[in-house]
Design a protein around this motif. Structure first.
Motif, PDB file in Angstrom:
ATOM      1  N   PRO A  24       0.818  -1.210   0.000  1.00  0.00           N
ATOM      2  CA  PRO A  24       0.000   0.000   0.000  1.00  0.00           C
ATOM      3  C   PRO A  24       0.851   1.259   0.000  1.00  0.00           C
ATOM      4  N   TYR A  25       2.163   1.103  -0.078  1.00  0.00           N
ATOM      5  CA  TYR A  25       3.076   2.239  -0.046  1.00  0.00           C
ATOM      6  C   TYR A  25       3.917   2.312  -1.325  1.00  0.00           C
ATOM      7  N   ALA A  26       3.356   1.887  -2.429  1.00  0.00           N
ATOM      8  CA  ALA A  26       4.042   1.983  -3.714  1.00  0.00           C
ATOM      9  C   ALA A  26       4.025   3.444  -4.183  1.00  0.00           C
ATOM     10  N   PRO A  27       4.834   3.782  -5.189  1.00  0.00           N
ATOM     11  CA  PRO A  27       4.790   5.145  -5.732  1.00  0.00           C
ATOM     12  C   PRO A  27       3.376   5.491  -6.196  1.00  0.00           C
ATOM     13  N   MET A  28       2.971   6.726  -5.966  1.00  0.00           N
ATOM     14  CA  MET A  28       1.623   7.162  -6.293  1.00  0.00           C
ATOM     15  C   MET A  28       1.385   7.133  -7.805  1.00  0.00           C
ATOM     16  N   ARG A  29       0.205   6.608  -8.187  1.00  0.00           N
ATOM     17  CA  ARG A  29      -0.184   6.585  -9.592  1.00  0.00           C
ATOM     18  C   ARG A  29      -1.587   7.168  -9.748  1.00  0.00           C
ATOM     19  N   ASP A  30      -1.829   7.804 -10.889  1.00  0.00           N
ATOM     20  CA  ASP A  30      -3.166   8.313 -11.193  1.00  0.00           C
ATOM     21  C   ASP A  30      -4.026   7.133 -11.638  1.00  0.00           C
ATOM     22  N   SER A  31      -5.047   6.808 -10.852  1.00  0.00           N
ATOM     23  CA  SER A  31      -5.887   5.638 -11.130  1.00  0.00           C
ATOM     24  C   SER A  31      -7.292   6.017 -11.569  1.00  0.00           C
ATOM     25  N   THR A  32      -7.471   7.260 -11.994  1.00  0.00           N
ATOM     26  CA  THR A  32      -8.802   7.761 -12.352  1.00  0.00           C
ATOM     27  C   THR A  32      -9.482   6.887 -13.392  1.00  0.00           C
ATOM     28  N   ALA A  33      -8.728   6.445 -14.383  1.00  0.00           N
ATOM     29  CA  ALA A  33      -9.313   5.694 -15.499  1.00  0.00           C
ATOM     30  C   ALA A  33      -9.244   4.189 -15.311  1.00  0.00           C
ATOM     31  N   TRP A  34      -8.886   3.721 -14.117  1.00  0.00           N
ATOM     32  CA  TRP A  34      -8.836   2.275 -13.876  1.00  0.00           C
ATOM     33  C   TRP A  34     -10.244   1.698 -13.875  1.00  0.00           C
ATOM     34  N   ASN A  35     -10.378   0.549 -14.487  1.00  0.00           N
ATOM     35  CA  ASN A  35     -11.660  -0.146 -14.456  1.00  0.00           C
ATOM     36  C   ASN A  35     -11.820  -0.833 -13.108  1.00  0.00           C
ATOM     37  N   VAL A  36     -12.987  -0.669 -12.477  1.00  0.00           N
ATOM     38  CA  VAL A  36     -13.201  -1.274 -11.155  1.00  0.00           C
ATOM     39  C   VAL A  36     -14.242  -2.390 -11.220  1.00  0.00           C
ATOM     40  N   SER A  37     -14.316  -3.052 -12.370  1.00  0.00           N
ATOM     41  CA  SER A  37     -15.286  -4.139 -12.518  1.00  0.00           C
ATOM     42  C   SER A  37     -14.989  -5.299 -11.583  1.00  0.00           C
ATOM     43  N   GLN A  38     -13.774  -5.355 -11.025  1.00  0.00           N
ATOM     44  CA  GLN A  38     -13.459  -6.409 -10.067  1.00  0.00           C
ATOM     45  C   GLN A  38     -14.299  -6.267  -8.803  1.00  0.00           C
ATOM     46  N   ALA A  39     -14.897  -5.102  -8.606  1.00  0.00           N
ATOM     47  CA  ALA A  39     -15.685  -4.865  -7.395  1.00  0.00           C
ATOM     48  C   ALA A  39     -17.140  -5.281  -7.549  1.00  0.00           C
ATOM     49  N   GLY A  40     -17.766  -4.915  -8.655  1.00  0.00           N
ATOM     50  CA  GLY A  40     -19.154  -5.293  -8.897  1.00  0.00           C
ATOM     51  C   GLY A  40     -20.080  -4.930  -7.755  1.00  0.00           C
ATOM     52  N   ALA A  41     -20.915  -5.876  -7.352  1.00  0.00           N
ATOM     53  CA  ALA A  41     -21.909  -5.646  -6.301  1.00  0.00           C
ATOM     54  C   ALA A  41     -21.280  -5.345  -4.956  1.00  0.00           C
ATOM     55  N   SER A  42     -19.972  -5.572  -4.834  1.00  0.00           N
ATOM     56  CA  SER A  42     -19.294  -5.308  -3.565  1.00  0.00           C
ATOM     57  C   SER A  42     -18.655  -3.934  -3.519  1.00  0.00           C
ATOM     58  N   GLY A  43     -18.582  -3.209  -4.672  1.00  0.00           N
ATOM     59  CA  GLY A  43     -17.875  -1.937  -4.585  1.00  0.00           C
ATOM     60  C   GLY A  43     -17.848  -1.029  -5.784  1.00  0.00           C
ATOM     61  N   GLU A  44     -18.853  -1.066  -6.671  1.00  0.00           N
ATOM     62  CA  GLU A  44     -18.708  -0.341  -7.932  1.00  0.00           C
ATOM     63  C   GLU A  44     -19.475   0.985  -8.020  1.00  0.00           C
ATOM     64  N   ILE A  45     -20.264   1.346  -7.029  1.00  0.00           N
ATOM     65  CA  ILE A  45     -21.126   2.529  -7.136  1.00  0.00           C
ATOM     66  C   ILE A  45     -20.319   3.833  -7.143  1.00  0.00           C
ATOM     67  N   VAL A  46     -20.830   4.808  -7.888  1.00  0.00           N
ATOM     68  CA  VAL A  46     -20.304   6.175  -7.947  1.00  0.00           C
ATOM     69  C   VAL A  46     -21.357   7.103  -7.347  1.00  0.00           C
ATOM     70  N   SER A  47     -20.931   8.059  -6.510  1.00  0.00           N
ATOM     71  CA  SER A  47     -21.900   8.953  -5.879  1.00  0.00           C
ATOM     72  C   SER A  47     -21.251  10.284  -5.528  1.00  0.00           C
ATOM     73  N   THR A  48     -22.008  11.128  -4.824  1.00  0.00           N
ATOM     74  CA  THR A  48     -21.535  12.431  -4.368  1.00  0.00           C
ATOM     75  C   THR A  48     -21.802  12.565  -2.875  1.00  0.00           C
ATOM     76  N   VAL A  49     -21.173  13.536  -2.238  1.00  0.00           N
ATOM     77  CA  VAL A  49     -21.399  13.753  -0.808  1.00  0.00           C
ATOM     78  C   VAL A  49     -22.855  14.082  -0.527  1.00  0.00           C
ATOM     79  N   ASP A  50     -23.455  14.934  -1.346  1.00  0.00           N
ATOM     80  CA  ASP A  50     -24.852  15.311  -1.109  1.00  0.00           C
ATOM     81  C   ASP A  50     -25.780  14.098  -1.136  1.00  0.00           C
ATOM     82  N   ASP A  51     -25.602  13.229  -2.126  1.00  0.00           N
ATOM     83  CA  ASP A  51     -26.442  12.032  -2.205  1.00  0.00           C
ATOM     84  C   ASP A  51     -26.183  11.105  -1.019  1.00  0.00           C
ATOM     85  N   LEU A  52     -24.935  10.977  -0.619  1.00  0.00           N
ATOM     86  CA  LEU A  52     -24.602  10.064   0.478  1.00  0.00           C
ATOM     87  C   LEU A  52     -25.110  10.577   1.825  1.00  0.00           C
ATOM     88  N   LEU A  53     -25.226  11.887   1.975  1.00  0.00           N
ATOM     89  CA  LEU A  53     -25.815  12.423   3.204  1.00  0.00           C
ATOM     90  C   LEU A  53     -27.280  11.991   3.318  1.00  0.00           C
TER      91      LEU A  53
END
Length: 433
Positions: free
Chosen positions: A302-331
């Protein structure tokens, strides 16, 4: 899936984590992709029987579920929090943010007296664009709370029982006839976490364009040794929630994204929340995500050199971790998650709140410690904390555009900021770093 609000048996699990332990939690949580901690550090399964008539239990994390469910929200809650109340929160969040090594953060708090949201740092390390409060953000394992909420909706509709075996819905699950829906939801199934598999993670961290199928993730998990017999002990596993996503699809006949929209996003008017269906594209505006998770000397760190991961595909998460949201919606969602209002009938929410081991632990898709109920989430470059205080009707959301651990404590940056804000609210978590 790195929930630092996980606990040891009968006592808060807030302990300083060394790098190796943090890594075990991080990888075990699906890069957390999503957010929860793992690897046997939470309490054993509760021996309490969820009940729609649960009485007040002073030793429970949620002593009086009925009172939480019946709580009314006044009009002041969605207005602006007075400066006298928001200034200490801003000071605490700013100080906690400054103590991290992350580019930016957004923090939101909703109390009965009003709402406060603020942004810190930058959204892009290259352009130095300031962080803004309206950014879209990958919420990682907070997604688990959505998936398990839909499971409870199906239970309330009598289309499913928590005692049903997973084999009724998904074939070829090892020991599937002995593993119940409840054991999947409360992480006691004993099914291995596919993101604990070193080769899986190495492949993901070196080729982040892969679109992972459910079958690939399940095959990885099923080839791994069991962590325990069904129901014997807690072990955080993303595989559990992936299987629950399959159950939802089998019962409803609809894709998970459609059911999320119909059952949660639309009823709560969460117009800025989505399930991206393996797309790596984030809506605008969004912050760039920066991950320090990578391969160092042939091992995951977890301490590797920092990389920009914005465009990484997160399909490995699926039902366990794929949602996108905002602070307002999460409140909005955080309070609904705690009270059940707009999501679950009273009996179903009482069952859910009563599923948490006494005095704290992991219930049906929820962490609870000292009255704070919710989940933490992480995918590479994005870290989220969402918690609802069942005692003061207060919701706290923290979004951070990095997953780099904080200091010697090795906790996630979102949780680090959450602890500070909770303390400023007068509801600090005893034993927190």
């Amino acid at each position: 899936m790195i929930d630092s609000l996980h606990v040891r048996a009968r006592e808060p699990r807030f302990r300083r984590l060394g790098r190796s332990r943090y890594l075990a939690v991080l990888v075990g949580a699906l890069l957390t992709v999503t957010g929860c901690t793992a690897n046997g550090t939470a309490p054993p399964p509760s021996t309490r029987t969820p009940s729609s008539t649960a009485a007040v239990d002073p030793s429970a994390c949620v002593p009086d579920p009925g009172a939480v469910i019946d709580r009314k929200q006044g009009a002041a809650a969605t207005g602006k929090l007075p400066a006298a109340q928001s200034a200490p929160l801003d000071a605490a969040a700013a100080a906690a943010f400054a103590a991290t090594e992350v580019p930016g953060a957004v923090v939101g708090v909703r109390t009965p007296k009003g709402t406060w949201v603020s942004a810190y740092g930058v959204s892009d390390l290259t352009t130095k664009e300031p962080m803004t409060t309206d950014v879209y953000h990958r919420i990682g394992s907070v997604t688990k709370t959505f998936t398990t909420t839909m499971i409870m909706q199906l239970v309330a509709q009598k289309k499913l029982s928590l005692d049903d075996p997973i084999s009724r819905f998904v074939p070829n699950v090892p020991d599937g006839s002995d593993i119940t829906i409840l054991e999947l939801a409360n992480m006691t199934s004993g099914i291995a976490n596919y993101t604990d598999d070193l080769e899986f993670m190495k492949r993901y961290l070196t080729d982040y364009s892969i679109i992972w199928t459910v079958d690939q993730r399940l095959a990885t998990a099923f080839a791994m040794p069991r962590t325990s017999a069904p129901g014997a002990e807690f072990h955080y596993s993303n595989t559990n929630t992936v299987l629950l996503g399959e159950v939802i699809g089998k019962i409803t006949g609809h894709p998970l994204a459609e059911e999320l929209q119909h059952r949660i996003f639309d009823p709560l008017r969460m117009a800025h929340t989505s399930y991206p269906l393996a797309s790596a594209v984030l809506p605008e505006p969004h912050a760039h995500g920066y991950t320090s998770l990578g391969i160092v000397d042939g091992a995951i760190s977890p301490y590797a050199p920092m990389r920009d991961s914005t465009a990484w595909n997160v399909s490995q998460a699926g039902a366990s971790g794929e949602i996108v949201s905002t602070v307002d919606d999460l409140l909005v969602y955080g309070r609904a998650l705690g009270t059940g209002q707009g999501l679950l009938p009273r009996d179903a929410q009482i069952t859910r709140l009563s599923s948490i081991p006494v005095p704290s632990g992991y219930g049906i898709g929820l962490n609870c410690v000292q009255g704070w109920l919710g989940h933490n989430g992480q995918v590479p470059g994005y870290n989220t904390a969402l918690y609802y205080d069942t005692r003061t009707d207060t919701t706290v959301v923290v979004e951070v555009n990095s997953d780099r651990p904080v200091g010697a404590a090795g906790i996630t940056p979102a949780d680090s900021i959450f602890y500070a804000v909770a303390a400023a609210l007068g509801r600090g978590v005893q034993g927190a770093p």
